[in-house]
Scaffold this motif. Structure first.
Motif, mmCIF file in Angstrom:
data_model
loop_
_atom_site.group_PDB
_atom_site.id
_atom_site.type_symbol
_atom_site.label_atom_id
_atom_site.label_comp_id
_atom_site.label_asym_id
_atom_site.label_seq_id
_atom_site.Cartn_x
_atom_site.Cartn_y
_atom_site.Cartn_z
ATOM 1 N N PHE A 1 32.100 37.998 46.111
ATOM 2 C CA PHE A 1 31.809 36.593 45.619
ATOM 3 C C PHE A 1 33.227 36.311 44.733
ATOM 4 C CE2 PHE A 1 33.374 36.057 40.727
ATOM 5 C CZ PHE A 1 32.928 34.616 40.591
ATOM 6 N N THR A 2 34.714 37.517 44.837
ATOM 7 C CA THR A 2 35.763 37.179 44.827
ATOM 8 C C THR A 2 36.434 35.883 45.469
ATOM 9 O OG1 THR A 2 35.778 39.521 42.800
ATOM 10 C CG2 THR A 2 38.205 38.249 44.074
ATOM 11 N N ILE A 3 35.899 36.775 46.194
ATOM 12 C CA ILE A 3 37.041 35.885 48.105
ATOM 13 C C ILE A 3 36.637 34.709 47.945
ATOM 14 C CG2 ILE A 3 37.227 35.638 50.236
ATOM 15 C CD1 ILE A 3 37.324 38.466 50.383
ATOM 16 N N HIS A 4 34.764 34.482 47.940
ATOM 17 C CA HIS A 4 34.099 33.163 47.783
ATOM 18 C C HIS A 4 34.344 32.016 46.604
ATOM 19 C CE1 HIS A 4 31.788 33.696 51.810
ATOM 20 N NE2 HIS A 4 32.359 35.039 51.190
ATOM 21 N N VAL B 1 32.129 29.238 53.273
ATOM 22 C CA VAL B 1 32.802 29.344 53.236
ATOM 23 C C VAL B 1 32.660 30.579 54.126
ATOM 24 C CG1 VAL B 1 34.572 31.484 52.103
ATOM 25 C CG2 VAL B 1 34.187 28.897 51.092
ATOM 26 N N MET B 2 32.431 30.895 55.227
ATOM 27 C CA MET B 2 32.405 32.405 55.610
ATOM 28 C C MET B 2 33.376 33.283 56.164
ATOM 29 S SD MET B 2 31.054 30.089 59.022
ATOM 30 C CE MET B 2 29.058 29.397 58.165
ATOM 31 N N HIS B 3 32.859 34.399 55.570
ATOM 32 C CA HIS B 3 33.760 35.809 55.795
ATOM 33 C C HIS B 3 32.777 36.432 56.711
ATOM 34 C CE1 HIS B 3 36.967 38.841 54.868
ATOM 35 N NE2 HIS B 3 35.646 39.232 53.621
ATOM 36 N N THR B 4 33.517 37.288 57.321
ATOM 37 C CA THR B 4 32.881 38.229 58.434
ATOM 38 C C THR B 4 33.610 39.873 58.646
ATOM 39 O OG1 THR B 4 33.781 37.797 60.353
ATOM 40 C CG2 THR B 4 31.085 36.416 60.177
ATOM 41 N N ASP C 1 47.649 39.588 53.026
ATOM 42 C CA ASP C 1 47.350 41.310 52.746
ATOM 43 C C ASP C 1 46.400 42.040 52.387
ATOM 44 O OD1 ASP C 1 49.804 41.141 55.074
ATOM 45 O OD2 ASP C 1 51.302 41.050 52.629
ATOM 46 N N PHE C 2 46.050 43.184 52.862
ATOM 47 C CA PHE C 2 45.008 43.670 52.387
ATOM 48 C C PHE C 2 45.856 44.990 51.280
ATOM 49 C CE2 PHE C 2 42.617 48.367 52.232
ATOM 50 C CZ PHE C 2 41.603 47.385 52.440
ATOM 51 N N GLU C 3 44.575 44.616 49.834
ATOM 52 C CA GLU C 3 44.661 44.369 48.181
ATOM 53 C C GLU C 3 44.373 45.914 48.679
ATOM 54 O OE1 GLU C 3 45.590 41.882 45.590
ATOM 55 O OE2 GLU C 3 47.290 40.709 46.817
ATOM 56 N N GLY C 4 43.510 46.285 48.991
ATOM 57 C CA GLY C 4 41.792 47.387 48.657
ATOM 58 C C GLY C 4 40.783 46.214 48.941
ATOM 59 N N VAL C 5 39.764 47.012 48.194
ATOM 60 C CA VAL C 5 38.136 46.085 48.550
ATOM 61 C C VAL C 5 38.555 45.462 47.124
ATOM 62 C CG1 VAL C 5 35.798 45.902 47.253
ATOM 63 C CG2 VAL C 5 37.006 48.940 48.615
ATOM 64 N N THR C 6 38.278 44.002 47.970
ATOM 65 C CA THR C 6 38.340 42.719 47.534
ATOM 66 C C THR C 6 37.809 42.143 45.604
ATOM 67 O OG1 THR C 6 39.169 41.948 48.869
ATOM 68 C CG2 THR C 6 38.711 40.508 47.415
ATOM 69 N N GLU D 1 43.175 38.873 42.319
ATOM 70 C CA GLU D 1 43.992 38.793 43.609
ATOM 71 C C GLU D 1 43.479 37.490 44.462
ATOM 72 O OE1 GLU D 1 42.751 40.413 48.139
ATOM 73 O OE2 GLU D 1 42.506 41.755 46.705
ATOM 74 N N LYS D 2 43.087 36.523 43.568
ATOM 75 C CA LYS D 2 42.223 35.249 43.775
ATOM 76 C C LYS D 2 43.768 34.175 44.218
ATOM 77 C CE LYS D 2 38.179 34.785 41.808
ATOM 78 N NZ LYS D 2 37.243 34.090 40.763
#
Length: 130
Positions: free
Chosen positions: A32-35, A48-51, A84-89, A94-95
Protein backbone atom coordinates in the motif's frame (compact mmCIF):
# COMPACT_ATOMS: atom_id res chain seq x y z
CA UNK A 1 -3.46 -18.55 -5.57
CA UNK A 2 -3.58 -16.17 -8.54
CA UNK A 3 -6.15 -18.33 -10.29
CA UNK A 4 -8.57 -17.46 -7.46
CA UNK A 5 -8.34 -13.69 -8.02
CA UNK A 6 -11.51 -12.18 -9.47
CA UNK A 7 -12.86 -8.66 -9.76
CA UNK A 8 -15.39 -9.43 -7.04
CA UNK A 9 -12.78 -10.42 -4.45
CA UNK A 10 -10.37 -7.54 -4.94
CA UNK A 11 -10.12 -5.09 -2.05
CA UNK A 12 -10.98 -1.49 -2.90
CA UNK A 13 -9.16 1.11 -0.74
CA UNK A 14 -8.71 4.85 -0.66
CA UNK A 15 -5.36 6.69 -0.63
CA UNK A 16 -5.28 6.47 3.16
CA UNK A 17 -5.52 2.68 3.09
CA UNK A 18 -9.09 2.52 4.35
CA UNK A 19 -11.17 -0.31 2.87
CA UNK A 20 -14.14 0.89 0.82
CA UNK A 21 -17.18 -1.39 0.92
CA UNK A 22 -17.16 -5.03 1.92
CA UNK A 23 -13.95 -7.02 1.81
CA UNK A 24 -12.97 -10.53 2.79
CA UNK A 25 -9.26 -9.80 2.69
CA UNK A 26 -6.98 -7.22 4.29
CA UNK A 27 -4.39 -4.93 2.73
CA UNK A 28 -0.61 -5.44 2.67
CA UNK A 29 0.77 -2.27 4.35
CA UNK A 30 4.10 -2.41 2.51
CA UNK A 31 2.45 -2.73 -0.90
CA UNK A 32 0.00 0.00 0.00
CA UNK A 33 2.72 2.51 0.93
CA UNK A 34 4.55 2.23 -2.38
CA UNK A 35 1.47 2.17 -4.61
CA UNK A 36 -0.41 4.92 -2.77
CA UNK A 37 2.60 7.24 -2.96
CA UNK A 38 2.51 7.14 -6.75
CA UNK A 39 -1.29 7.02 -7.18
CA UNK A 40 -1.62 9.98 -4.80
CA UNK A 41 0.98 12.14 -6.53
CA UNK A 42 0.79 11.21 -10.21
CA UNK A 43 -2.74 11.62 -11.63
CA UNK A 44 -1.74 9.87 -14.89
CA UNK A 45 -0.63 6.72 -12.99
CA UNK A 46 -3.61 4.46 -13.60
CA UNK A 47 -1.52 1.33 -13.04
CA UNK A 48 1.47 0.81 -10.72
CA UNK A 49 3.33 -2.51 -10.96
CA UNK A 50 5.94 -3.68 -8.46
CA UNK A 51 7.70 -7.05 -8.50
CA UNK A 52 10.25 -9.08 -6.56
CA UNK A 53 11.38 -11.43 -9.34
CA UNK A 54 14.73 -13.21 -9.08
CA UNK A 55 16.12 -11.34 -12.11
CA UNK A 56 14.74 -8.00 -10.92
CA UNK A 57 16.20 -8.46 -7.45
CA UNK A 58 19.56 -9.39 -8.95
CA UNK A 59 19.64 -6.05 -10.77
CA UNK A 60 18.28 -4.15 -7.74
CA UNK A 61 21.08 -5.60 -5.60
CA UNK A 62 23.87 -4.59 -7.99
CA UNK A 63 25.94 -1.65 -6.74
CA UNK A 64 25.73 0.12 -10.11
CA UNK A 65 22.17 -0.94 -10.92
CA UNK A 66 21.04 -1.70 -14.44
CA UNK A 67 23.86 -2.13 -16.95
CA UNK A 68 23.12 -0.67 -20.38
CA UNK A 69 25.13 -3.46 -21.98
CA UNK A 70 22.45 -5.27 -23.98
CA UNK A 71 19.61 -4.55 -26.36
CA UNK A 72 16.85 -4.54 -23.71
CA UNK A 73 18.55 -2.48 -21.03
CA UNK A 74 20.05 -0.05 -23.55
CA UNK A 75 16.52 0.76 -24.73
CA UNK A 76 15.83 2.06 -21.19
CA UNK A 77 18.86 4.35 -21.07
CA UNK A 78 18.02 7.57 -19.21
CA UNK A 79 14.56 6.32 -18.21
CA UNK A 80 15.36 4.54 -14.93
CA UNK A 81 15.45 6.11 -11.47
CA UNK A 82 16.74 4.54 -8.23
CA UNK A 83 15.49 4.60 -4.66
CA UNK A 84 17.71 3.46 -1.78
CA UNK A 85 16.51 0.68 0.49
CA UNK A 86 14.98 1.89 3.76
CA UNK A 87 13.74 -1.46 5.06
CA UNK A 88 10.22 -2.85 4.73
CA UNK A 89 8.23 -0.03 3.12
CA UNK A 90 5.60 0.70 5.78
CA UNK A 91 6.74 4.15 6.88
CA UNK A 92 4.46 6.84 5.38
CA UNK A 93 7.35 9.33 5.53
CA UNK A 94 9.15 7.28 2.87
CA UNK A 95 6.52 8.26 0.28
CA UNK A 96 8.02 11.72 -0.26
CA UNK A 97 11.54 10.31 -0.60
CA UNK A 98 10.34 7.62 -3.02
CA UNK A 99 8.63 10.26 -5.18
CA UNK A 100 11.73 12.48 -5.07
CA UNK A 101 13.87 9.53 -6.17
CA UNK A 102 11.44 8.74 -9.00
CA UNK A 103 11.25 12.32 -10.26
CA UNK A 104 9.65 12.36 -13.71
CA UNK A 105 10.69 8.81 -14.62
CA UNK A 106 8.26 5.90 -14.96
CA UNK A 107 10.75 3.17 -14.11
CA UNK A 108 12.15 2.83 -10.61
CA UNK A 109 14.62 0.33 -9.26
CA UNK A 110 14.14 -0.04 -5.54
CA UNK A 111 17.66 -0.92 -4.40
CA UNK A 112 17.88 -4.32 -2.66
CA UNK A 113 14.09 -4.62 -3.03
CA UNK A 114 12.67 -4.93 -6.54
CA UNK A 115 11.39 -3.20 -9.67
CA UNK A 116 8.55 -0.72 -10.11
CA UNK A 117 6.89 1.02 -13.01
CA UNK A 118 3.74 2.98 -13.64
CA UNK A 119 1.70 3.70 -16.71
CA UNK A 120 -1.40 5.42 -17.93
CA UNK A 121 -2.72 1.97 -18.89
CA UNK A 122 -2.14 -1.59 -17.69
CA UNK A 123 -0.43 -2.63 -20.97
CA UNK A 124 1.89 0.40 -20.82
CA UNK A 125 3.01 -0.42 -17.27
CA UNK A 126 3.40 -4.11 -18.11
CA UNK A 127 5.57 -3.52 -21.19
CA UNK A 128 7.89 -1.25 -19.22
CA UNK A 129 8.19 -3.79 -16.41
CA UNK A 130 8.75 -6.69 -18.79
Amino acid sequence: HYSEVTASNLVKIDLEGRIIGDATWGVNPAGFTIHSAIHGAVPQAMCVMHTHTTAGLAVACKKHGLSNSNFYSASLHGQVAYHDFEGVTVNPEEKARLLASMGTKRLLILRNHGLLTWGETIPEAFVRLW
